[in-house]
Every structure is written in C-alpha cells, then in structure tokens.
Design an enzyme around this catalytic site. Structure first.
Site, PDB file in Angstrom:
ATOM      1  N   HIS A 121       0.837  -1.165  -0.116  1.00 21.24           N
ATOM      2  CA  HIS A 121       0.011   0.044   0.038  1.00 21.24           C
ATOM      3  C   HIS A 121       1.106   1.172  -0.053  1.00 21.24           C
ATOM      4  CE1 HIS A 121      -2.701   2.977   1.914  1.00 21.24           C
ATOM      5  NE2 HIS A 121      -3.789   2.156   1.430  1.00 21.24           N
ATOM      6  N   ASP A 198       2.857  -4.412   7.985  1.00 20.89           N
ATOM      7  CA  ASP A 198       1.673  -3.660   7.747  1.00 20.89           C
ATOM      8  C   ASP A 198       0.470  -4.616   7.920  1.00 20.89           C
ATOM      9  OD1 ASP A 198      -0.598  -2.483   6.932  1.00 20.89           O
ATOM     10  OD2 ASP A 198       0.324  -1.933   5.067  1.00 20.89           O
ATOM     11  N   GLN A 201      -4.743  -5.335   6.894  1.00 23.51           N
ATOM     12  CA  GLN A 201      -5.701  -6.056   5.979  1.00 23.51           C
ATOM     13  C   GLN A 201      -5.549  -7.552   6.775  1.00 23.51           C
ATOM     14  OE1 GLN A 201      -7.959  -5.330   4.018  1.00 23.51           O
ATOM     15  NE2 GLN A 201      -7.279  -3.284   3.630  1.00 23.51           N
ATOM     16  N   LYS A 224     -10.630  -1.082  10.222  1.00 23.32           N
ATOM     17  CA  LYS A 224     -10.993  -2.108   9.370  1.00 23.32           C
ATOM     18  C   LYS A 224     -11.320  -3.419  10.080  1.00 23.32           C
ATOM     19  CE  LYS A 224      -7.728  -0.314   6.033  1.00 23.32           C
ATOM     20  NZ  LYS A 224      -8.335   0.010   4.915  1.00 23.32           N
ATOM     21  N   CYS A 363      -4.728   2.458  -3.649  1.00 19.62           N
ATOM     22  CA  CYS A 363      -3.389   2.787  -3.006  1.00 19.62           C
ATOM     23  C   CYS A 363      -2.198   1.905  -3.206  1.00 19.62           C
ATOM     24  CB  CYS A 363      -3.627   3.202  -1.767  1.00 19.62           C
ATOM     25  SG  CYS A 363      -4.927   4.511  -1.356  1.00 19.62           S
TER      26      CYS A 363
HETATM   27  N1  PMP Z   1      -1.938  -0.663   4.518  1.00 24.48           N
HETATM   28  C1  PMP Z   1      -2.788  -1.530   3.922  1.00 24.48           C
HETATM   29  C2  PMP Z   1      -2.462  -2.789   3.400  1.00 24.48           C
HETATM   30  C3  PMP Z   1      -4.127  -1.166   3.823  1.00 24.48           C
HETATM   31  O1  PMP Z   1      -5.176  -1.613   3.269  1.00 24.48           O
HETATM   32  C4  PMP Z   1      -4.303   0.406   4.324  1.00 24.48           C
HETATM   33  C5  PMP Z   1      -5.769   0.807   4.418  1.00 24.48           C
HETATM   34  N2  PMP Z   1      -6.543   0.923   2.935  1.00 24.48           N
HETATM   35  C6  PMP Z   1      -3.461   1.197   5.043  1.00 24.48           C
HETATM   36  C7  PMP Z   1      -2.116   0.482   4.920  1.00 24.48           C
HETATM   37  C8  PMP Z   1      -3.677   2.427   5.373  1.00 24.48           C
HETATM   38  O2  PMP Z   1      -4.655   2.242   6.600  1.00 24.48           O
HETATM   39  P1  PMP Z   1      -5.200   3.816   7.138  1.00 24.48           P
HETATM   40  O3  PMP Z   1      -5.624   4.401   5.841  1.00 24.48           O
HETATM   41  O4  PMP Z   1      -6.155   3.223   8.020  1.00 24.48           O
HETATM   42  O5  PMP Z   1      -4.184   4.436   8.080  1.00 24.48           O
END
Ligand code: PMP
Length: 405
Positions: A121, A198, A201, A224, A363
């Site tokens: 991401h 990270d 997910q 999430k 993203c």
């Molecule tokens: N890493 C991953 C794998 C994600 O899916 C996301 C959210 N789409 C993020 C980081 C960022 O999370 P947040 O927007 O809640 O900070």
C-alpha cells in the site's frame, strides 16, 4: 457461524441505497461498526468524557482506566509480551510513519537498504521514499509473480549485509495475498535486519501472534476491525521502542521539561503518544476487538473463506473477466478487471443496484502497474456478508457488464 445473528449487530446493514437493500462489499476499505462500538461512544460521552493520565478526579480516572484497558485488549489480540509495547496512533499510516520518522531517521543512512515489496500500500512505500530522499539509503523491491505471490527466491537474494529493514504487508489490500511473514521475519533476522509488518488487512481476518511471527513492528487500523476511524496501533518490541527517539513532542510524552537542562521523556508507550489521544476511539477499538472475540476470529475467517470461494466461482463464468491475485493463500478480497468495461463505470453502475464495491488503484499503483492495469474492481468480505449477498453482487455485475458492452 450464525450470520443472521451477526447482522443484527450492524444497524447500517438495514439501510437501502437507491431503493435497494445495501450489499456492502467494501470491507477492505472500512468495515461496518457493531452496536457495541457505537454504544461505547455514546456511553463515553454521556458518562466518562475527560482527559486521561493527568486528572485526579473520578472521571479522569475512569477514562484513563478504560483507555489503558484497551491497551491490554490490544496486547492480548496481538499476543504481544507486554502492554507497553502497544502504541496508539491515528491508524496504520501513522504507525508506519512513526517507525520511519523515529527508528528510520535514527538508524538509516547512506549504504543502508530497506526492502519493501511490490504488494505494498502507498502508506508502506511513501514514508520510506520521503526518508530515503533525506537520509540517502536505498529502497529495494521484492517482486511478485503472475499470481500476486511474493517471489521468495528473489527475497532471499535481495537480503544482504546492508539490509536494515524489511517492510511488508501481511495481507495485500489490492489482491488479498497472504504473505509468509513468519518465514520472512526469520530470514530478515538471519541477516541482522528488522521486520515491520503492515497488518491493516490481516487484523480483521487472521489470528495474529507477533511473538510467533517474530515481528519487530506490527501495525493495524481500528476502522478495518469493526472499530472506529481515527485510531490504530503500532506494536513494537520493547527494547526497540525504548531505544528509539520520540517523533512528536508535546504533553504526555515527557518526564521533565526545562529551559536549563535537557528535557527528558516518559517511558514507553507514552513517549510515543504526544498530546491528548483519541480517547473515545481507543476505548471503542477495545470494544470492537471484544466483539471479534465473541464471534471468534477462526469462525470469521472460515466464513469469509467460503464467501470468497463462492464469489470467485460466481464471477469465473463471466466472459472477459480476469481475476488479479490467484494466490492459494488469500484473505477476504476479490480483485478483477473486465474486458470492454471500465472499472469506474462498473463501480458507479453497480452502486445504483445497491452494491458497494471499490474501484481504482487501491493505493497500490506499483502493484497494479505490475499487472498492466490502472484500476481494478474489488469486492471484499466481512463477518456479516452472506452467500445471498454474493449472489446479488454477481448478478448485478453481470447486468452492469451487459449495459457497458
Ligand atoms: N496498509 C494496507 C494494506 C491497507 O489496506 C491500508 C488501508 N487501505 C493502509 C495500510 C492504511 O490504513 P489507514 O488508511 O487506516 O491508515
């Protein structure tokens, strides 16, 4: 799992969109919120609201106890060894930036290497790019194969004497691939590197044990895991956190402040929680995790696996539809493109039929470019979704594609 019972906890699932019952399949972006979490906010602002840690009055004590109680719930959720290894942040993004700005700024310089993966991401790419531009270290990228699976041979080859950090996601938000983080941690450590995972997910779908994985840092977001926005978690090994400099200065993170002698800092985790935190959100996150425990993460994962299988089967008959991400180890996500139909058009039209999916680059632009696309459609599943909803989605998708071709 009694899904009808689970659904009763989510009032939003009763609403309609464009006159159709809502079918919410955008859970990888944000999951919906059970009553227990909504009520936690109500209760907090009706009865408890106060600033934490500094008051001597009853409300401040109760707010502090509830806030610190959530820290213990999160420790247990991740099976961290100690409660002080849990830092509350605004989300995964802030947690990853914290590691970059504190650990990274102190430990990375010219000649050093950070390994990330092609599955990341943007929030696990850009913080490293920003810091690399300043500190002069090199970012190397672990490639993925046609299935969206990390190339572990390439990973082994990329690891070397200069590798200081491996920063990878546990589960890909764009494809759903589950990465072998335990093995990756073992290999990173063999080379004297740290691993930052990270888990944005992974946390909603998999049981996580940061000690068994061997994670040095692990991040996830409240919104999430059936919790609120505005709160997330960074787990860090205590010895690492203790050695790291603060990254934001302010109240709560200090021991003593002086104009005459150097300012000193609070012990972890408070050293990394400057200012008044999102107290209600942290408490509500604790409630969300309690809710997950009540249902059972094992049951949730098994249920979502069934939904994913059912959806994969359902769309596989659609002519010209290509699924991106065909790893045998996948969680909760079905990403696809359709010949002759733009993802964005599909997303807009399927919304008219009450179905919420995500379209775009998720993203993860470098990953999508790897597959030669700019955007995909993504359906993602949660505990409250049903096979009937999957059928509605597949039927709606067929209708929409028919309209677009
Ligand atoms: N890493 C991953 C794998 C994600 O899916 C996301 C959210 N789409 C993020 C980081 C960022 O999370 P947040 O927007 O809640 O900070």
């Amino acid at each position: 799992m009694d899904v009808a019972r689970v659904r009763q906890d989510f009032p939003i699932l009763e609403r309609e969109v464009h006159g159709k019952p809502l079918v919410y399949l955008d859970n990888a972006a944000t999951s919906q919120t059970p009553l227990a979490v909504i009520e936690a906010f109500d209760d907090y602002y009706r009865r408890i609201n106060a600033n934490i840690h500094r008051g001597l009055h009853t409300l401040a004590d109760e707010a502090t106890a509830a806030y610190e109680g959530s820290r213990e719930i999160v420790r247990d959720f991740l099976n961290a060894a100690e409660t002080r290894e849990i830092i509350f942040t605004r989300g995964t993004t802030e947690a990853l930036n914290l590691v970059a700005q504190s650990w990274g700024r102190a430990n990375l310089g010219p000649g050093d290497e950070v390994l990330i993966s092609n599955l990341e991401h943007h929030s696990n790419i850009v913080p490293w790019q920003l810091l690399a531009a300043e500190r002069g270290f090199i970012i190397k990228v672990i490639p993925v194969d046609e299935r969206g699976v990390l190339d572990m041979d390439a990973y082994r080859d990329l690891l070397g004497e200069r590798t200081r950090l491996v920063a990878v996601n546990h589960v890909s938000n764009a494809l759903g691939t589950i990465n072998p983080v335990q093995e990756m941690a073992r290999l990173a450590h063999e080379h004297g590197a740290l691993i930052l995972i990270d888990g944005a997910q992974a946390a909603p779908h998999l049981e996580i044990d940061v000690q068994a994985i061997g994670a040095d840092f692990y991040a996830f977001s409240g919104h999430k895991v059936y919790g609120p926005t505005g709160v997330g978690v960074l787990y860090g090994r205590a010895d690492l956190l203790e050695a790291m400099p603060p990254w934001q200065g302010g109240g709560e993170m200090i021991a003593t402040v002086s104009f005459d002698v150097p300012t000193t800092f609070a012990a972890i985790p408070h050293k990394f929680e400057a200012g008044t935190p999102a107290v209600a959100e942290v408490i509500a996150l604790g409630c969300a995790i309690r809710w997950i425990h009540e249902i059972g993460l094992k049951h949730i994962s098994a249920w979502e696996e069934r939904l994913l299988e059912h959806a994969t089967e359902g769309v596989s008959n659609i002519e010209g539809l290509r699924i991106l991400g065909t790893s045998p180890d996948k969680a909760g996500v079905l990403s696809f493109v359709v010949e002759g139909a733009h993802s964005q058009d599909i997303g807009l039209l399927i919304d008219q039929l009450g179905v919420a999916i995500r379209t775009g680059h998720h993203c993860a632009q470098p990953l999508l470019h790897r597959f030669g696309v700019e955007a995909t459609c993504r359906a993602s599943f949660a505990a409250y979704n049903t096979p009937e909803e999957v059928d509605i989605f597949v039927e709606a998708l067929q209708r929409v594609i028919g309209m677009l071709r």
